[in-house]
Design a protein around this motif. Structure first.
Motif, PDB file in Angstrom:
ATOM      1  N   GLY A 118      15.836 -30.627  12.909  1.00 26.08           N
ATOM      2  CA  GLY A 118      15.517 -30.010  11.740  1.00 26.08           C
ATOM      3  C   GLY A 118      15.362 -31.279  10.696  1.00 26.08           C
ATOM      4  N   SER A 119      14.558 -30.808   9.745  1.00 21.70           N
ATOM      5  CA  SER A 119      14.371 -31.742   8.800  1.00 21.70           C
ATOM      6  C   SER A 119      15.591 -32.013   7.755  1.00 21.70           C
ATOM      7  CB  SER A 119      13.009 -31.395   7.695  1.00 21.70           C
ATOM      8  OG  SER A 119      13.152 -30.623   7.156  1.00 21.70           O
ATOM      9  N   SER A 120      16.677 -31.136   7.814  1.00 15.85           N
ATOM     10  CA  SER A 120      17.721 -31.285   6.823  1.00 15.85           C
ATOM     11  C   SER A 120      18.221 -32.656   7.060  1.00 15.85           C
ATOM     12  CB  SER A 120      18.714 -30.045   7.142  1.00 15.85           C
ATOM     13  OG  SER A 120      18.186 -28.886   6.756  1.00 15.85           O
ATOM     14  N   ASP A 121      18.338 -32.968   8.466  1.00 10.46           N
ATOM     15  CA  ASP A 121      19.196 -34.011   8.906  1.00 10.46           C
ATOM     16  C   ASP A 121      18.503 -35.369   7.975  1.00 10.46           C
ATOM     17  OD1 ASP A 121      21.156 -35.546  10.118  1.00 10.46           O
ATOM     18  OD2 ASP A 121      19.852 -36.204  11.678  1.00 10.46           O
ATOM     19  N   ASN A 191       5.802 -26.335  -2.746  1.00 11.15           N
ATOM     20  CA  ASN A 191       6.964 -26.423  -3.111  1.00 11.15           C
ATOM     21  C   ASN A 191       7.872 -25.127  -2.927  1.00 11.15           C
ATOM     22  OD1 ASN A 191       9.249 -27.498  -4.790  1.00 11.15           O
ATOM     23  ND2 ASN A 191       8.413 -25.989  -6.266  1.00 11.15           N
ATOM     24  N   ASN A 192       9.107 -25.369  -2.733  1.00 12.53           N
ATOM     25  CA  ASN A 192      10.073 -24.194  -2.394  1.00 12.53           C
ATOM     26  C   ASN A 192      11.266 -24.087  -3.787  1.00 12.53           C
ATOM     27  OD1 ASN A 192      11.904 -22.103  -1.442  1.00 12.53           O
ATOM     28  ND2 ASN A 192      12.771 -23.611   0.109  1.00 12.53           N
ATOM     29  N   PRO A 193      11.255 -23.286  -4.495  1.00 10.73           N
ATOM     30  CA  PRO A 193      10.847 -21.812  -4.110  1.00 10.73           C
ATOM     31  C   PRO A 193       9.471 -21.319  -4.774  1.00 10.73           C
ATOM     32  CG  PRO A 193      12.197 -21.905  -6.086  1.00 10.73           C
ATOM     33  CD  PRO A 193      11.846 -23.354  -5.713  1.00 10.73           C
ATOM     34  N   LEU A 218       8.405 -37.101   0.133  1.00 10.57           N
ATOM     35  CA  LEU A 218       7.648 -35.868   0.051  1.00 10.57           C
ATOM     36  C   LEU A 218       7.911 -34.938   1.080  1.00 10.57           C
ATOM     37  CD1 LEU A 218       5.337 -34.571  -1.222  1.00 10.57           C
ATOM     38  CD2 LEU A 218       3.425 -35.648   0.315  1.00 10.57           C
ATOM     39  N   ASP A 219       8.703 -33.967   0.832  1.00 11.33           N
ATOM     40  CA  ASP A 219       9.283 -32.953   1.679  1.00 11.33           C
ATOM     41  C   ASP A 219       7.949 -31.882   1.928  1.00 11.33           C
ATOM     42  OD1 ASP A 219      10.363 -30.870   2.852  1.00 11.33           O
ATOM     43  OD2 ASP A 219      12.058 -30.930   1.605  1.00 11.33           O
ATOM     44  N   GLU A 220       7.341 -31.860   3.259  1.00  8.65           N
ATOM     45  CA  GLU A 220       6.124 -31.183   3.582  1.00  8.65           C
ATOM     46  C   GLU A 220       6.645 -29.960   4.375  1.00  8.65           C
ATOM     47  OE1 GLU A 220       2.465 -33.928   2.871  1.00  8.65           O
ATOM     48  OE2 GLU A 220       3.490 -34.389   4.685  1.00  8.65           O
ATOM     49  N   ALA A 221       7.709 -29.261   4.211  1.00 14.97           N
ATOM     50  CA  ALA A 221       8.388 -28.251   5.291  1.00 14.97           C
ATOM     51  C   ALA A 221       7.327 -27.184   5.424  1.00 14.97           C
ATOM     52  CB  ALA A 221       9.736 -27.782   4.717  1.00 14.97           C
ATOM     53  N   TYR A 222       6.487 -27.064   4.473  1.00 13.41           N
ATOM     54  CA  TYR A 222       5.534 -25.797   4.406  1.00 13.41           C
ATOM     55  C   TYR A 222       4.078 -26.174   4.766  1.00 13.41           C
ATOM     56  CZ  TYR A 222       9.963 -23.471   3.265  1.00 13.41           C
ATOM     57  OH  TYR A 222      11.050 -23.095   3.171  1.00 13.41           O
ATOM     58  N   ILE A 223       3.913 -27.378   5.187  1.00 13.21           N
ATOM     59  CA  ILE A 223       2.475 -28.036   5.047  1.00 13.21           C
ATOM     60  C   ILE A 223       1.644 -27.097   6.138  1.00 13.21           C
ATOM     61  CG2 ILE A 223       2.852 -29.769   6.972  1.00 13.21           C
ATOM     62  CD1 ILE A 223       1.016 -31.581   5.280  1.00 13.21           C
ATOM     63  N   ARG A 248       9.040 -33.440   7.741  1.00 17.65           N
ATOM     64  CA  ARG A 248       8.582 -32.045   8.362  1.00 17.65           C
ATOM     65  C   ARG A 248       9.361 -31.402   9.041  1.00 17.65           C
ATOM     66  NH1 ARG A 248       2.900 -33.706   9.379  1.00 17.65           N
ATOM     67  NH2 ARG A 248       2.132 -35.020   7.240  1.00 17.65           N
ATOM     68  N   THR A 249       8.927 -30.163   9.219  1.00 16.69           N
ATOM     69  CA  THR A 249       9.984 -29.292  10.248  1.00 16.69           C
ATOM     70  C   THR A 249       9.260 -28.415  11.099  1.00 16.69           C
ATOM     71  OG1 THR A 249      11.700 -27.795   9.857  1.00 16.69           O
ATOM     72  CG2 THR A 249      10.191 -27.344   8.337  1.00 16.69           C
ATOM     73  N   PHE A 250       9.774 -28.248  12.295  1.00 18.71           N
ATOM     74  CA  PHE A 250       9.284 -27.159  13.177  1.00 18.71           C
ATOM     75  C   PHE A 250      10.055 -25.683  12.679  1.00 18.71           C
ATOM     76  CE2 PHE A 250       7.052 -28.685  17.079  1.00 18.71           C
ATOM     77  CZ  PHE A 250       6.733 -29.920  16.163  1.00 18.71           C
ATOM     78  N   SER A 251      10.679 -25.596  11.672  1.00 25.07           N
ATOM     79  CA  SER A 251      11.408 -24.402  11.579  1.00 25.07           C
ATOM     80  C   SER A 251      10.536 -23.436  10.837  1.00 25.07           C
ATOM     81  CB  SER A 251      12.584 -24.553  10.365  1.00 25.07           C
ATOM     82  OG  SER A 251      13.589 -25.666  10.777  1.00 25.07           O
ATOM     83  N   LYS A 252       9.277 -23.788  10.455  1.00 25.31           N
ATOM     84  CA  LYS A 252       8.307 -22.753   9.526  1.00 25.31           C
ATOM     85  C   LYS A 252       7.372 -21.984  10.598  1.00 25.31           C
ATOM     86  CE  LYS A 252      11.492 -23.454   6.500  1.00 25.31           C
ATOM     87  NZ  LYS A 252      12.485 -22.807   6.360  1.00 25.31           N
ATOM     88  N   ILE A 253       6.433 -22.541  10.574  1.00 24.21           N
ATOM     89  CA  ILE A 253       5.399 -22.007  11.357  1.00 24.21           C
ATOM     90  C   ILE A 253       5.578 -21.844  12.727  1.00 24.21           C
ATOM     91  CG2 ILE A 253       3.419 -23.748  12.211  1.00 24.21           C
ATOM     92  CD1 ILE A 253       1.456 -21.755  10.434  1.00 24.21           C
ATOM     93  N   LEU A 259      16.152 -23.282  16.703  1.00 28.39           N
ATOM     94  CA  LEU A 259      16.148 -24.512  17.840  1.00 28.39           C
ATOM     95  C   LEU A 259      16.231 -25.827  17.418  1.00 28.39           C
ATOM     96  CD1 LEU A 259      12.986 -23.159  20.011  1.00 28.39           C
ATOM     97  CD2 LEU A 259      15.554 -23.209  20.596  1.00 28.39           C
ATOM     98  N   ARG A 260      15.915 -26.018  15.944  1.00 22.93           N
ATOM     99  CA  ARG A 260      16.221 -27.252  15.081  1.00 22.93           C
ATOM    100  C   ARG A 260      15.235 -28.381  15.661  1.00 22.93           C
ATOM    101  NH1 ARG A 260      16.785 -25.855  11.512  1.00 22.93           N
ATOM    102  NH2 ARG A 260      18.146 -27.653  10.454  1.00 22.93           N
ATOM    103  N   LEU A 261      14.066 -28.724  15.040  1.00 22.08           N
ATOM    104  CA  LEU A 261      13.339 -29.799  15.253  1.00 22.08           C
ATOM    105  C   LEU A 261      12.543 -30.227  13.835  1.00 22.08           C
ATOM    106  CD1 LEU A 261      12.234 -31.738  17.381  1.00 22.08           C
ATOM    107  CD2 LEU A 261      10.517 -29.944  17.677  1.00 22.08           C
TER     108      LEU A 261
END
Ligand code: PLP
Length: 390
Positions: A118-121, A191-193, A218-223, A248-253, A259-261
């Protein structure tokens, strides 16, 4: 019985056994899109709290964590089941495989990619690294606060520049606040939220101007919710050696929240600096990695999820606008809008109807952030909303 026959029998038997394992793995994956409800002893334990989140797994519509309501891709499911059989082995070449796929798309080298659970790490490690000696973290108001909260724990000062009236980042003012004390600039796009985006050309010129003075995260979690043709391609800034970290995160789309990536793209010197503060790439399991490799290549599933998200988001935005609410135009899988009720009253009433949402106060104004679920979930959200606001 000859030894040859015995072996053939054994092979057949083990083949059948493997097919059997595969089958049960698929059937579980198909039917179980939400975590199982809490065991009764835990439900009783949580019954003592008035925290509405304790009812997470009993919700009719779970619209509070920006998850993918459609689940993981069929290809990822298949890979996950297959990977279960390799669970006794450390992941090895799989790290390189996934990095190569990402690097080819982003026009960077695999050395500029660091995988994470996950990108949190990556956010936490960056907070630890950049804020360890205090200083200032510069950002916008109304943004994702995990990295900021963690930085503040080290005594770093957080300077949040108010958004513009239309909920956009005020990049000019952010730039004007850069001093030698600023250790990092943190931006989230989309941006979130708020769900708002910065035009890519503006973002790129901001980074080009700022990064030589101070690193930009640059946090692109929702890119992935951008239409592919409009997707910002800022990997080139990393390739040029700019002081920028793309997260980046796999948590969204991709639907990998459980699963955490995730991964960071940054020049090797920056990755090397942050790495000691992370849990290390081995924190990503072989099952998640193999599923990630499959999901990354399953563009059909990503297109499907993006299209379904847009449909349900349009429906929800229109229904709220028809009731006279000002919905902030979103490019992600959630929407934010001001409400006319105290956050706690609103949130409790929605949860009581089985609808999980998030609420926040910004400058004394209460807001609701609702994640985009399936069409059925969004209809349930609107029905509940109508009842709650009267
Ligand atoms: C903007 C942003 N960044 C990072 C994250 C962390 O996501 P994860 O750790 O699941 O990759 C989230 C999660 O919602 C987010 O909204």
């Amino acid at each position: 019985m000859s030894s040859q026959l015995t072996r053939r029998d054994w092979l057949r038997a083990s083949g059948l056994l493997t097919a059997g394992v595969g089958l049960s793995c698929f059937s579980v994956a198909k039917t179980n899109s939400l975590p199982a409800p809490l065991a009764p002893e835990f439900v009783n334990e949580f019954a003592f709290t008035d925290d509405p989140f304790s009812k997470m797994n009993k919700l009719k519509a779970r619209l509070l964590a920006n998850e993918n309501p459609l689940g993981i891709s069929p290809a990822a499911k298949e890979a996950l089941c297959k990977a279960a059989e390799s669970g006794n082995r450390y992941a090895w070449t799989e790290f390189g495989q996934l990095k190569k796929l990402i690097a080819d798309d982003e026009l960077v080298t695999p050395e500029t990619i660091m995988l994470s659970p996950g990108s949190s790490d990556i956010l936490m490690a960056s907070a630890d690294y950049f804020a360890k000696n205090g200083g200032t973290i510069l950002t916008s108001a109304m943004t994702y606060d995990d990295l900021l909260d963690r930085s503040a724990k080290f005594g770093a000062k957080i300077v949040s520049v108010p958004m513009t009236k239309d909920y956009k980042f005020d990049l000019a003012t952010i730039k004007s606040k850069i001093t030698p004390d600023v250790k990092l600039v943190y931006l989230v796009n989309p941006n979130n939220p708020t769900g708002t985006v910065v035009p890519t050309a503006e973002l790129e010129s901001f980074i080009r101007e700022v990064a030589p003075k101070v690193p930009v995260f640059l946090d692109e979690a929702y890119i992935d919710f951008y239409e592919p043709a409009a997707r910002p391609k800022l990997g080139k800034l990393v390739a040029e050696g700019q002081n920028v970290i793309l997260a980046r995160t796999f948590s969204k789309i991709h639907g990998f929240a459980g699963l955490r990536l995730g991964y960071a793209i940054a020049k090797p010197e920056l990755l090397k600096a942050i790495k000691p503060y992370t849990n290390g790439e081995f924190a990503v399991s072989i099952t998640t990695l193999m599923a990630g490799i499959a999901s990354y290549q399953d563009k059909d599933w990503q297109n499907h999820c993006r299209a379904e998200n847009a449909k349900a988001r349009d429906y929800t935005s229109k229904a709220l606008a028809d009731m006279g609410y000002e919905v902030i135009p979103s490019s992600a899988n959630f929407i934010l809008f001001p409400i006319r009720m105290k956050t706690k009253t609103f949130s409790n009433a929605m949860f009581a109807n089985g609808i999980g949402i998030q609420t926040r106060d910004f400058d004394g104004q209460p807001y609701c952030r609702v994640s985009i679920g399936t069409m059925d979930e969004m209809t349930a959200f609107i029905d509940s909303f109508k009842k709650v606001v009267g």
